[in-house]
Enzyme design. Structure first.
Site, PDB file in Angstrom:
ATOM      1  CG  HIS A 264      -2.077   0.908   1.136  1.00 40.16           C
ATOM      2  ND1 HIS A 264      -2.014   2.256   1.363  1.00 40.16           N
ATOM      3  CD2 HIS A 264      -3.344   0.635   0.774  1.00 40.16           C
ATOM      4  CE1 HIS A 264      -3.214   2.784   1.174  1.00 40.16           C
ATOM      5  NE2 HIS A 264      -4.039   1.826   0.806  1.00 40.16           N
ATOM      6  CG  ASP A 318      -8.447  -4.439  -2.925  1.00 40.58           C
ATOM      7  OD1 ASP A 318      -7.728  -3.530  -3.347  1.00 40.58           O
ATOM      8  OD2 ASP A 318      -9.687  -4.332  -2.779  1.00 40.58           O
TER       9      ASP A 318
HETATM   10  C1  SDX Z   1      -6.400  -0.119  -2.879  1.00 39.97           C
HETATM   11  O1  SDX Z   1      -4.577   4.337  -1.990  1.00 39.97           O
HETATM   12  C2  SDX Z   1      -5.553   3.750  -1.370  1.00 39.97           C
HETATM   13  O2  SDX Z   1      -5.974   4.144  -0.293  1.00 39.97           O
HETATM   14  C3  SDX Z   1      -6.132   2.566  -2.103  1.00 39.97           C
HETATM   15  C4  SDX Z   1      -7.116   1.723  -1.314  1.00 39.97           C
HETATM   16  C5  SDX Z   1      -8.407   2.466  -1.027  1.00 39.97           C
HETATM   17  O3  SDX Z   1      -9.084   2.135  -0.056  1.00 39.97           O
HETATM   18  O4  SDX Z   1      -8.776   3.324  -1.876  1.00 39.97           O
HETATM   19  O5  SDX Z   1      -6.527   1.312  -0.100  1.00 39.97           O
HETATM   20  C6  SDX Z   1      -7.526   0.487  -2.106  1.00 39.97           C
HETATM   21  O6  SDX Z   1      -6.211   0.220  -4.018  1.00 39.97           O
HETATM   22  C7  SDX Z   1      -5.469  -1.075  -2.199  1.00 39.97           C
HETATM   23  C8  SDX Z   1      -4.278  -1.529  -3.099  1.00 39.97           C
HETATM   24  C9  SDX Z   1      -4.746  -2.657  -4.020  1.00 39.97           C
HETATM   25  N1  SDX Z   1      -3.696  -2.983  -4.984  1.00 39.97           N
HETATM   26  C10 SDX Z   1      -3.020  -4.154  -4.927  1.00 39.97           C
HETATM   27  O7  SDX Z   1      -3.171  -4.988  -4.043  1.00 39.97           O
HETATM   28  C11 SDX Z   1      -2.027  -4.347  -6.057  1.00 39.97           C
HETATM   29  C12 SDX Z   1      -0.689  -4.850  -5.522  1.00 39.97           C
HETATM   30  N2  SDX Z   1      -0.083  -3.743  -4.757  1.00 39.97           N
HETATM   31  C13 SDX Z   1       0.951  -2.997  -5.414  1.00 39.97           C
HETATM   32  O8  SDX Z   1       0.803  -2.827  -6.787  1.00 39.97           O
HETATM   33  C14 SDX Z   1       1.368  -1.745  -4.647  1.00 39.97           C
HETATM   34  O9  SDX Z   1       1.580  -2.123  -3.340  1.00 39.97           O
HETATM   35  C15 SDX Z   1       0.470  -0.524  -4.659  1.00 39.97           C
HETATM   36  C16 SDX Z   1       0.075  -0.115  -6.028  1.00 39.97           C
HETATM   37  C17 SDX Z   1      -0.758  -0.739  -3.854  1.00 39.97           C
HETATM   38  C18 SDX Z   1       1.255   0.618  -4.014  1.00 39.97           C
HETATM   39  O10 SDX Z   1       2.348   0.834  -4.820  1.00 39.97           O
HETATM   40  P1  SDX Z   1       3.457   1.956  -4.502  1.00 39.97           P
HETATM   41  O11 SDX Z   1       3.167   2.671  -3.250  1.00 39.97           O
HETATM   42  O12 SDX Z   1       3.635   2.758  -5.731  1.00 39.97           O
HETATM   43  O13 SDX Z   1       4.700   1.081  -4.198  1.00 39.97           O
HETATM   44  P2  SDX Z   1       5.844   0.802  -5.244  1.00 39.97           P
HETATM   45  O14 SDX Z   1       5.251   0.260  -6.503  1.00 39.97           O
HETATM   46  O15 SDX Z   1       6.708   2.015  -5.315  1.00 39.97           O
HETATM   47  O16 SDX Z   1       6.654  -0.408  -4.542  1.00 39.97           O
HETATM   48  C19 SDX Z   1       7.616  -0.132  -3.534  1.00 39.97           C
HETATM   49  C20 SDX Z   1       8.416  -1.409  -3.399  1.00 39.97           C
HETATM   50  C21 SDX Z   1       8.896  -1.942  -4.750  1.00 39.97           C
HETATM   51  O17 SDX Z   1      10.061  -2.715  -4.494  1.00 39.97           O
HETATM   52  P3  SDX Z   1      11.495  -2.049  -4.966  1.00 39.97           P
HETATM   53  O18 SDX Z   1      11.399  -1.846  -6.460  1.00 39.97           O
HETATM   54  O19 SDX Z   1      11.622  -0.764  -4.187  1.00 39.97           O
HETATM   55  O20 SDX Z   1      12.514  -3.115  -4.571  1.00 39.97           O
HETATM   56  O21 SDX Z   1       7.581  -2.456  -2.850  1.00 39.97           O
HETATM   57  C22 SDX Z   1       7.428  -3.484  -3.809  1.00 39.97           C
HETATM   58  C23 SDX Z   1       7.811  -2.912  -5.158  1.00 39.97           C
HETATM   59  O22 SDX Z   1       8.295  -3.943  -6.002  1.00 39.97           O
HETATM   60  N3  SDX Z   1       5.994  -3.853  -3.805  1.00 39.97           N
HETATM   61  C24 SDX Z   1       5.544  -5.083  -4.036  1.00 39.97           C
HETATM   62  C25 SDX Z   1       4.149  -4.992  -3.907  1.00 39.97           C
HETATM   63  N4  SDX Z   1       3.801  -3.733  -3.605  1.00 39.97           N
HETATM   64  C26 SDX Z   1       4.966  -3.020  -3.552  1.00 39.97           C
HETATM   65  N5  SDX Z   1       6.171  -6.227  -4.342  1.00 39.97           N
HETATM   66  C27 SDX Z   1       5.388  -7.321  -4.519  1.00 39.97           C
HETATM   67  N6  SDX Z   1       4.024  -7.315  -4.414  1.00 39.97           N
HETATM   68  C28 SDX Z   1       3.403  -6.169  -4.101  1.00 39.97           C
HETATM   69  N7  SDX Z   1       2.061  -6.174  -3.987  1.00 39.97           N
END
Ligand code: SDX
Length: 392
Positions: A264, A318
Protein backbone atom coordinates in the site's frame (compact mmCIF):
# COMPACT_ATOMS: atom_id res chain seq x y z
CA UNK A 1 10.89 28.60 -21.09
CA UNK A 2 9.43 28.11 -17.57
CA UNK A 3 12.13 27.89 -14.91
CA UNK A 4 12.46 24.08 -14.58
CA UNK A 5 14.21 24.24 -11.26
CA UNK A 6 11.10 25.48 -9.40
CA UNK A 7 8.83 22.50 -10.11
CA UNK A 8 9.48 19.14 -8.48
CA UNK A 9 8.26 15.88 -10.08
CA UNK A 10 7.18 13.17 -7.61
CA UNK A 11 6.14 9.94 -9.42
CA UNK A 12 2.55 9.11 -8.49
CA UNK A 13 2.51 12.39 -6.51
CA UNK A 14 3.82 10.31 -3.58
CA UNK A 15 3.75 12.40 -0.40
CA UNK A 16 2.24 15.43 -2.17
CA UNK A 17 -0.92 16.88 -0.58
CA UNK A 18 -3.52 17.41 -3.33
CA UNK A 19 -6.14 18.86 -1.00
CA UNK A 20 -6.93 19.80 2.57
CA UNK A 21 -9.61 17.43 3.86
CA UNK A 22 -11.45 16.62 7.07
CA UNK A 23 -13.27 13.53 5.78
CA UNK A 24 -10.89 10.72 6.73
CA UNK A 25 -7.40 10.20 8.02
CA UNK A 26 -4.90 7.33 7.74
CA UNK A 27 -1.85 6.71 9.92
CA UNK A 28 0.11 4.31 7.72
CA UNK A 29 2.74 3.51 10.33
CA UNK A 30 0.26 2.64 13.08
CA UNK A 31 -2.44 1.17 10.81
CA UNK A 32 -5.14 3.60 11.87
CA UNK A 33 -8.11 4.72 9.74
CA UNK A 34 -10.60 7.32 10.99
CA UNK A 35 -13.78 8.59 9.30
CA UNK A 36 -14.45 12.14 10.51
CA UNK A 37 -12.20 11.34 13.47
CA UNK A 38 -13.96 8.09 14.47
CA UNK A 39 -11.86 4.89 14.33
CA UNK A 40 -13.04 2.44 11.70
CA UNK A 41 -13.17 -0.38 14.27
CA UNK A 42 -15.75 1.55 16.35
CA UNK A 43 -17.89 2.39 13.33
CA UNK A 44 -17.76 -1.24 12.11
CA UNK A 45 -18.97 -2.37 15.54
CA UNK A 46 -21.65 0.28 16.22
CA UNK A 47 -22.72 1.90 12.94
CA UNK A 48 -23.97 0.81 9.50
CA UNK A 49 -23.17 1.79 5.94
CA UNK A 50 -25.87 4.41 5.38
CA UNK A 51 -25.32 6.12 8.74
CA UNK A 52 -21.59 6.18 8.03
CA UNK A 53 -22.20 7.50 4.50
CA UNK A 54 -24.22 10.34 6.07
CA UNK A 55 -21.34 11.03 8.51
CA UNK A 56 -18.81 11.14 5.66
CA UNK A 57 -20.93 13.32 3.36
CA UNK A 58 -22.45 15.78 5.83
CA UNK A 59 -19.67 15.69 8.44
CA UNK A 60 -21.61 14.52 11.50
CA UNK A 61 -23.64 11.55 12.66
CA UNK A 62 -27.35 12.05 11.83
CA UNK A 63 -30.07 12.36 14.46
CA UNK A 64 -32.71 9.65 14.47
CA UNK A 65 -35.01 11.83 12.36
CA UNK A 66 -32.24 12.76 9.91
CA UNK A 67 -31.23 9.12 9.45
CA UNK A 68 -34.84 7.97 8.98
CA UNK A 69 -35.42 10.68 6.38
CA UNK A 70 -32.18 9.78 4.58
CA UNK A 71 -32.99 6.06 4.56
CA UNK A 72 -36.50 6.82 3.26
CA UNK A 73 -35.13 8.99 0.45
CA UNK A 74 -32.65 6.26 -0.53
CA UNK A 75 -35.42 3.60 -0.64
CA UNK A 76 -37.60 5.93 -2.70
CA UNK A 77 -34.85 6.51 -5.30
CA UNK A 78 -33.52 2.95 -5.69
CA UNK A 79 -35.26 2.28 -9.01
CA UNK A 80 -33.52 3.21 -12.28
CA UNK A 81 -35.11 4.67 -15.42
CA UNK A 82 -36.38 2.10 -17.92
CA UNK A 83 -34.32 3.85 -20.61
CA UNK A 84 -31.14 3.20 -18.61
CA UNK A 85 -32.18 -0.43 -18.23
CA UNK A 86 -32.83 -0.59 -21.98
CA UNK A 87 -29.38 0.89 -22.61
CA UNK A 88 -27.81 -1.73 -20.31
CA UNK A 89 -29.62 -4.48 -22.23
CA UNK A 90 -27.48 -3.51 -25.25
CA UNK A 91 -24.22 -4.05 -23.33
CA UNK A 92 -22.34 -7.24 -24.31
CA UNK A 93 -22.76 -10.00 -21.68
CA UNK A 94 -19.01 -10.56 -21.86
CA UNK A 95 -18.28 -6.95 -20.91
CA UNK A 96 -16.74 -6.26 -17.52
CA UNK A 97 -19.30 -5.07 -14.94
CA UNK A 98 -17.06 -2.09 -14.05
CA UNK A 99 -17.36 -0.82 -17.63
CA UNK A 100 -21.13 -1.34 -17.47
CA UNK A 101 -21.22 0.59 -14.20
CA UNK A 102 -19.12 3.47 -15.52
CA UNK A 103 -21.36 3.80 -18.59
CA UNK A 104 -24.60 3.66 -16.60
CA UNK A 105 -23.36 6.04 -13.90
CA UNK A 106 -22.49 8.57 -16.61
CA UNK A 107 -25.90 7.97 -18.24
CA UNK A 108 -27.61 9.16 -15.06
CA UNK A 109 -26.27 12.59 -15.99
CA UNK A 110 -28.45 12.51 -19.12
CA UNK A 111 -31.56 12.48 -16.96
CA UNK A 112 -30.44 14.76 -14.12
CA UNK A 113 -28.20 17.01 -16.14
CA UNK A 114 -28.66 20.43 -14.53
CA UNK A 115 -25.53 21.56 -12.72
CA UNK A 116 -27.14 23.52 -9.92
CA UNK A 117 -24.06 23.23 -7.78
CA UNK A 118 -25.00 26.19 -5.59
CA UNK A 119 -28.37 24.64 -4.77
CA UNK A 120 -28.29 22.42 -1.64
CA UNK A 121 -31.41 20.60 -2.86
CA UNK A 122 -29.64 19.66 -6.13
CA UNK A 123 -26.59 18.51 -4.13
CA UNK A 124 -28.71 16.34 -1.82
CA UNK A 125 -30.69 14.92 -4.76
CA UNK A 126 -27.46 13.91 -6.50
CA UNK A 127 -26.12 12.30 -3.32
CA UNK A 128 -29.33 10.33 -2.76
CA UNK A 129 -29.74 9.29 -6.40
CA UNK A 130 -26.16 8.02 -6.76
CA UNK A 131 -26.12 6.15 -3.45
CA UNK A 132 -29.56 4.69 -4.19
CA UNK A 133 -29.17 3.77 -7.85
CA UNK A 134 -25.61 2.46 -8.17
CA UNK A 135 -26.41 -0.84 -6.37
CA UNK A 136 -29.50 -1.30 -8.55
CA UNK A 137 -27.44 -0.82 -11.70
CA UNK A 138 -24.78 -3.32 -10.58
CA UNK A 139 -27.43 -5.94 -9.80
CA UNK A 140 -29.39 -5.19 -12.99
CA UNK A 141 -26.37 -5.80 -15.23
CA UNK A 142 -25.69 -9.08 -13.44
CA UNK A 143 -29.20 -10.38 -14.08
CA UNK A 144 -29.37 -9.06 -17.64
CA UNK A 145 -26.05 -10.65 -18.63
CA UNK A 146 -27.50 -13.97 -17.37
CA UNK A 147 -30.49 -13.37 -19.66
CA UNK A 148 -32.88 -12.53 -16.82
CA UNK A 149 -35.03 -9.47 -16.23
CA UNK A 150 -33.72 -7.26 -13.40
CA UNK A 151 -35.71 -7.53 -10.16
CA UNK A 152 -37.24 -4.40 -8.62
CA UNK A 153 -35.63 -3.07 -5.45
CA UNK A 154 -37.55 -3.87 -2.27
CA UNK A 155 -38.42 -1.02 0.07
CA UNK A 156 -38.79 -3.39 3.03
CA UNK A 157 -35.15 -4.43 2.93
CA UNK A 158 -32.08 -2.61 4.26
CA UNK A 159 -29.51 -1.16 1.87
CA UNK A 160 -27.24 -4.21 2.10
CA UNK A 161 -30.03 -6.81 2.15
CA UNK A 162 -31.74 -5.19 -0.84
CA UNK A 163 -28.58 -5.32 -2.95
CA UNK A 164 -28.01 -9.00 -2.17
CA UNK A 165 -31.71 -9.66 -2.88
CA UNK A 166 -31.54 -7.90 -6.27
CA UNK A 167 -28.34 -9.79 -7.10
CA UNK A 168 -29.35 -13.30 -5.98
CA UNK A 169 -33.13 -12.97 -6.59
CA UNK A 170 -33.76 -14.25 -3.10
CA UNK A 171 -33.62 -12.89 0.44
CA UNK A 172 -30.32 -13.20 2.26
CA UNK A 173 -29.58 -14.57 5.72
CA UNK A 174 -29.58 -11.66 8.24
CA UNK A 175 -25.99 -12.39 9.36
CA UNK A 176 -24.81 -12.34 5.73
CA UNK A 177 -26.62 -9.04 5.12
CA UNK A 178 -25.11 -7.53 8.28
CA UNK A 179 -21.61 -8.64 7.31
CA UNK A 180 -22.05 -7.25 3.80
CA UNK A 181 -23.18 -3.94 5.30
CA UNK A 182 -19.97 -3.77 7.35
CA UNK A 183 -17.93 -4.55 4.21
CA UNK A 184 -19.56 -1.55 2.51
CA UNK A 185 -18.77 0.61 5.54
CA UNK A 186 -15.12 -0.49 5.48
CA UNK A 187 -14.76 0.34 1.78
CA UNK A 188 -16.59 3.69 1.93
CA UNK A 189 -13.66 6.11 2.14
CA UNK A 190 -9.88 6.20 2.25
CA UNK A 191 -8.36 9.72 1.92
CA UNK A 192 -6.65 10.64 -1.35
CA UNK A 193 -6.58 7.30 -3.19
CA UNK A 194 -6.44 7.30 -6.99
CA UNK A 195 -10.21 7.14 -7.64
CA UNK A 196 -10.96 9.81 -5.05
CA UNK A 197 -8.28 12.01 -6.59
CA UNK A 198 -9.98 11.44 -9.97
CA UNK A 199 -13.27 12.45 -8.41
CA UNK A 200 -11.79 15.68 -7.04
CA UNK A 201 -10.06 16.61 -10.27
CA UNK A 202 -13.31 16.05 -12.19
CA UNK A 203 -15.33 17.90 -9.53
CA UNK A 204 -12.95 20.87 -9.70
CA UNK A 205 -14.10 21.66 -13.28
CA UNK A 206 -17.69 22.08 -11.92
CA UNK A 207 -19.09 19.33 -14.10
CA UNK A 208 -22.07 17.28 -12.90
CA UNK A 209 -21.75 14.75 -10.04
CA UNK A 210 -22.65 11.83 -12.33
CA UNK A 211 -19.56 12.57 -14.44
CA UNK A 212 -17.56 12.83 -11.20
CA UNK A 213 -18.64 9.33 -10.11
CA UNK A 214 -18.21 7.90 -13.62
CA UNK A 215 -14.64 9.25 -13.65
CA UNK A 216 -13.93 7.68 -10.26
CA UNK A 217 -15.45 4.33 -11.28
CA UNK A 218 -13.14 4.22 -14.28
CA UNK A 219 -10.15 4.82 -12.03
CA UNK A 220 -11.15 2.31 -9.35
CA UNK A 221 -11.29 -0.55 -11.86
CA UNK A 222 -7.55 -0.89 -12.36
CA UNK A 223 -5.78 -3.93 -10.79
CA UNK A 224 -3.40 -1.68 -8.83
CA UNK A 225 -6.43 -0.11 -7.11
CA UNK A 226 -9.92 -1.52 -6.56
CA UNK A 227 -9.50 -4.17 -9.23
CA UNK A 228 -7.04 -6.04 -6.98
CA UNK A 229 -9.82 -7.81 -5.03
CA UNK A 230 -10.85 -9.74 -8.13
CA UNK A 231 -7.20 -10.56 -8.94
CA UNK A 232 -6.63 -11.99 -5.42
CA UNK A 233 -9.22 -14.73 -5.91
CA UNK A 234 -7.66 -15.61 -9.26
CA UNK A 235 -4.28 -15.91 -7.53
CA UNK A 236 -5.69 -18.11 -4.71
CA UNK A 237 -7.32 -20.38 -7.30
CA UNK A 238 -4.06 -20.56 -9.26
CA UNK A 239 -2.08 -21.50 -6.12
CA UNK A 240 -4.67 -24.18 -5.36
CA UNK A 241 -3.16 -25.60 -2.16
CA UNK A 242 -1.34 -24.49 1.01
CA UNK A 243 1.69 -26.54 -0.04
CA UNK A 244 1.96 -24.59 -3.27
CA UNK A 245 1.95 -21.15 -1.61
CA UNK A 246 5.68 -20.79 -0.96
CA UNK A 247 6.89 -22.04 -4.36
CA UNK A 248 4.28 -19.86 -6.09
CA UNK A 249 5.32 -16.74 -4.17
CA UNK A 250 9.05 -17.42 -4.53
CA UNK A 251 8.49 -17.58 -8.29
CA UNK A 252 6.53 -14.28 -8.21
CA UNK A 253 9.25 -12.58 -6.19
CA UNK A 254 11.90 -13.97 -8.51
CA UNK A 255 10.03 -12.38 -11.43
CA UNK A 256 9.46 -9.17 -9.40
CA UNK A 257 5.73 -9.74 -10.02
CA UNK A 258 3.22 -7.83 -7.84
CA UNK A 259 1.35 -9.95 -5.31
CA UNK A 260 -2.24 -8.78 -5.51
CA UNK A 261 -3.84 -7.73 -2.23
CA UNK A 262 -0.50 -6.81 -0.67
CA UNK A 263 1.31 -3.51 -0.28
CA UNK A 264 0.00 0.00 0.00
CA UNK A 265 1.24 3.49 -0.71
CA UNK A 266 0.35 4.60 2.82
CA UNK A 267 0.06 1.55 5.08
CA UNK A 268 3.43 0.03 6.00
CA UNK A 269 1.69 -2.36 8.39
CA UNK A 270 -1.39 -4.56 7.91
CA UNK A 271 -4.37 -2.54 6.66
CA UNK A 272 -6.79 -2.28 9.60
CA UNK A 273 -9.64 -3.02 7.21
CA UNK A 274 -8.00 -6.33 6.28
CA UNK A 275 -8.01 -7.34 9.94
CA UNK A 276 -11.74 -6.63 10.28
CA UNK A 277 -12.54 -8.32 6.96
CA UNK A 278 -10.64 -11.39 8.13
CA UNK A 279 -12.82 -11.61 11.24
CA UNK A 280 -15.95 -11.19 9.10
CA UNK A 281 -14.80 -14.01 6.82
CA UNK A 282 -14.27 -16.25 9.85
CA UNK A 283 -17.80 -15.49 11.09
CA UNK A 284 -19.21 -16.52 7.70
CA UNK A 285 -17.13 -19.70 7.60
CA UNK A 286 -18.37 -20.58 11.09
CA UNK A 287 -21.99 -20.38 9.97
CA UNK A 288 -21.84 -21.40 6.30
CA UNK A 289 -18.83 -23.68 6.08
CA UNK A 290 -15.12 -23.30 5.61
CA UNK A 291 -13.37 -22.10 2.44
CA UNK A 292 -10.04 -23.80 1.66
CA UNK A 293 -8.84 -20.59 0.02
CA UNK A 294 -8.77 -19.01 3.46
CA UNK A 295 -6.07 -21.46 4.54
CA UNK A 296 -4.11 -20.58 1.40
CA UNK A 297 -4.57 -16.87 2.15
CA UNK A 298 -3.32 -17.29 5.73
CA UNK A 299 -0.21 -19.10 4.47
CA UNK A 300 0.33 -16.35 1.88
CA UNK A 301 0.17 -13.70 4.58
CA UNK A 302 2.71 -15.67 6.62
CA UNK A 303 5.15 -16.10 3.72
CA UNK A 304 4.85 -12.48 2.49
CA UNK A 305 5.41 -11.17 6.01
CA UNK A 306 8.57 -13.28 6.19
CA UNK A 307 9.83 -12.21 2.74
CA UNK A 308 8.54 -8.61 2.37
CA UNK A 309 7.57 -7.48 5.85
CA UNK A 310 10.77 -5.53 6.22
CA UNK A 311 9.70 -3.50 3.17
CA UNK A 312 6.38 -2.69 4.83
CA UNK A 313 4.41 -4.96 2.53
CA UNK A 314 1.38 -6.46 4.28
CA UNK A 315 -2.21 -7.37 3.33
CA UNK A 316 -4.34 -4.44 2.17
CA UNK A 317 -8.13 -4.11 2.05
CA UNK A 318 -8.36 -6.20 -1.11
CA UNK A 319 -6.72 -9.31 0.26
CA UNK A 320 -9.50 -10.79 2.39
CA UNK A 321 -12.54 -8.97 0.96
CA UNK A 322 -12.91 -11.43 -1.91
CA UNK A 323 -13.19 -14.38 0.50
CA UNK A 324 -16.13 -12.64 2.20
CA UNK A 325 -17.82 -11.82 -1.10
CA UNK A 326 -17.36 -15.39 -2.39
CA UNK A 327 -19.14 -16.72 0.70
CA UNK A 328 -21.95 -14.22 0.08
CA UNK A 329 -22.40 -15.65 -3.44
CA UNK A 330 -21.11 -12.55 -5.22
CA UNK A 331 -19.46 -13.40 -8.57
CA UNK A 332 -15.73 -12.57 -8.70
CA UNK A 333 -16.01 -9.93 -11.43
CA UNK A 334 -18.55 -8.08 -9.28
CA UNK A 335 -16.09 -7.61 -6.39
CA UNK A 336 -14.85 -4.26 -7.75
CA UNK A 337 -18.35 -2.96 -8.55
CA UNK A 338 -19.20 -3.78 -4.92
CA UNK A 339 -16.15 -1.74 -3.88
CA UNK A 340 -17.55 1.07 -6.07
CA UNK A 341 -21.01 0.86 -4.44
CA UNK A 342 -19.35 1.58 -1.10
CA UNK A 343 -16.85 4.15 -2.31
CA UNK A 344 -19.57 6.33 -3.86
CA UNK A 345 -20.06 7.63 -0.30
CA UNK A 346 -16.44 8.79 -0.08
CA UNK A 347 -16.39 10.18 -3.61
CA UNK A 348 -19.53 12.23 -2.87
CA UNK A 349 -18.05 13.51 0.38
CA UNK A 350 -14.96 14.67 -1.52
CA UNK A 351 -17.12 16.14 -4.31
CA UNK A 352 -18.93 18.32 -1.75
CA UNK A 353 -15.69 19.24 0.00
CA UNK A 354 -14.04 20.21 -3.30
CA UNK A 355 -16.99 22.44 -4.24
CA UNK A 356 -16.88 24.16 -0.85
CA UNK A 357 -13.47 25.64 -1.57
CA UNK A 358 -12.81 24.95 -5.21
CA UNK A 359 -9.84 25.74 -7.44
CA UNK A 360 -9.56 23.77 -10.66
CA UNK A 361 -6.74 21.22 -10.58
CA UNK A 362 -4.04 22.16 -13.06
CA UNK A 363 -0.61 20.83 -11.96
CA UNK A 364 2.50 21.54 -13.96
CA UNK A 365 5.08 19.16 -15.46
CA UNK A 366 8.82 18.80 -15.91
CA UNK A 367 9.18 18.96 -19.69
CA UNK A 368 11.88 16.63 -21.04
CA UNK A 369 10.92 16.73 -24.72
CA UNK A 370 12.40 18.54 -27.75
CA UNK A 371 12.42 22.25 -28.57
CA UNK A 372 12.68 24.12 -31.87
CA UNK A 373 11.98 21.01 -34.02
CA UNK A 374 10.74 21.33 -37.62
CA UNK A 375 8.16 19.66 -39.89
CA UNK A 376 9.62 16.69 -41.92
CA UNK A 377 8.24 16.29 -45.44
CA UNK A 378 6.54 12.91 -46.00
CA UNK A 379 9.14 11.70 -48.51
CA UNK A 380 11.90 12.18 -45.95
CA UNK A 381 10.27 10.13 -43.19
CA UNK A 382 11.28 6.50 -42.64
CA UNK A 383 9.84 3.39 -40.97
CA UNK A 384 13.33 2.19 -40.09
CA UNK A 385 13.54 0.70 -36.59
CA UNK A 386 9.80 1.04 -35.88
CA UNK A 387 7.73 -2.02 -34.88
CA UNK A 388 4.74 -1.11 -36.95
CA UNK A 389 1.67 -2.92 -35.53
CA UNK A 390 -1.62 -2.42 -37.29
CA UNK A 391 -4.97 -3.69 -35.99
CA UNK A 392 -7.98 -4.38 -38.24
C1 SDX B 1 -6.40 -0.12 -2.88
O1 SDX B 1 -4.58 4.34 -1.99
C2 SDX B 1 -5.55 3.75 -1.37
O2 SDX B 1 -5.97 4.14 -0.29
C3 SDX B 1 -6.13 2.57 -2.10
C4 SDX B 1 -7.12 1.72 -1.31
C5 SDX B 1 -8.41 2.47 -1.03
O3 SDX B 1 -9.08 2.14 -0.06
O4 SDX B 1 -8.78 3.32 -1.88
O5 SDX B 1 -6.53 1.31 -0.10
C6 SDX B 1 -7.53 0.49 -2.11
O6 SDX B 1 -6.21 0.22 -4.02
C7 SDX B 1 -5.47 -1.08 -2.20
C8 SDX B 1 -4.28 -1.53 -3.10
C9 SDX B 1 -4.75 -2.66 -4.02
N1 SDX B 1 -3.70 -2.98 -4.98
C10 SDX B 1 -3.02 -4.15 -4.93
O7 SDX B 1 -3.17 -4.99 -4.04
C11 SDX B 1 -2.03 -4.35 -6.06
C12 SDX B 1 -0.69 -4.85 -5.52
N2 SDX B 1 -0.08 -3.74 -4.76
C13 SDX B 1 0.95 -3.00 -5.41
O8 SDX B 1 0.80 -2.83 -6.79
C14 SDX B 1 1.37 -1.75 -4.65
O9 SDX B 1 1.58 -2.12 -3.34
C15 SDX B 1 0.47 -0.52 -4.66
C16 SDX B 1 0.08 -0.12 -6.03
C17 SDX B 1 -0.76 -0.74 -3.85
C18 SDX B 1 1.25 0.62 -4.01
O10 SDX B 1 2.35 0.83 -4.82
P1 SDX B 1 3.46 1.96 -4.50
O11 SDX B 1 3.17 2.67 -3.25
O12 SDX B 1 3.63 2.76 -5.73
O13 SDX B 1 4.70 1.08 -4.20
P2 SDX B 1 5.84 0.80 -5.24
O14 SDX B 1 5.25 0.26 -6.50
O15 SDX B 1 6.71 2.02 -5.31
O16 SDX B 1 6.65 -0.41 -4.54
C19 SDX B 1 7.62 -0.13 -3.53
C20 SDX B 1 8.42 -1.41 -3.40
C21 SDX B 1 8.90 -1.94 -4.75
O17 SDX B 1 10.06 -2.72 -4.49
P3 SDX B 1 11.49 -2.05 -4.97
O18 SDX B 1 11.40 -1.85 -6.46
O19 SDX B 1 11.62 -0.76 -4.19
O20 SDX B 1 12.51 -3.11 -4.57
O21 SDX B 1 7.58 -2.46 -2.85
C22 SDX B 1 7.43 -3.48 -3.81
C23 SDX B 1 7.81 -2.91 -5.16
O22 SDX B 1 8.30 -3.94 -6.00
N3 SDX B 1 5.99 -3.85 -3.80
C24 SDX B 1 5.54 -5.08 -4.04
C25 SDX B 1 4.15 -4.99 -3.91
N4 SDX B 1 3.80 -3.73 -3.60
C26 SDX B 1 4.97 -3.02 -3.55
N5 SDX B 1 6.17 -6.23 -4.34
C27 SDX B 1 5.39 -7.32 -4.52
N6 SDX B 1 4.02 -7.32 -4.41
C28 SDX B 1 3.40 -6.17 -4.10
N7 SDX B 1 2.06 -6.17 -3.99
Amino acid sequence: MANMSVCEFRPGLEGIAAAQSSISCVDGQKGILEYRGIRIEELAEKSNFLETAYLLIWGELPTKEELEAFEHEIRYHRRIKYRIQDMMKCFPESGHPMDALQASAAALGLFYARRDLDNPVYIRAAVVRLLAKIPTMVAAFQLMRKGNEPVRPRDDLSYAANFLYMLNEQETDPLAAHIFDICLLLHAEHTMNASTFSARVTASTLTDPYAVVASAVGTLGGPLHGGANEEVIGMLEEIGSVENVRPYLEDCLERKARIMGFGHRVYKVKDPRATILQSLAEKLFEKFGHDKYYDIALEMEHVIEERLGQKGIYPNVDFYSGLVYRKLGIPTDLFTPVFAIARVAGWLAHWKEQLAENRIFRPTQVYNGLHNSHYIPMEKRSLLGKDHQTIY
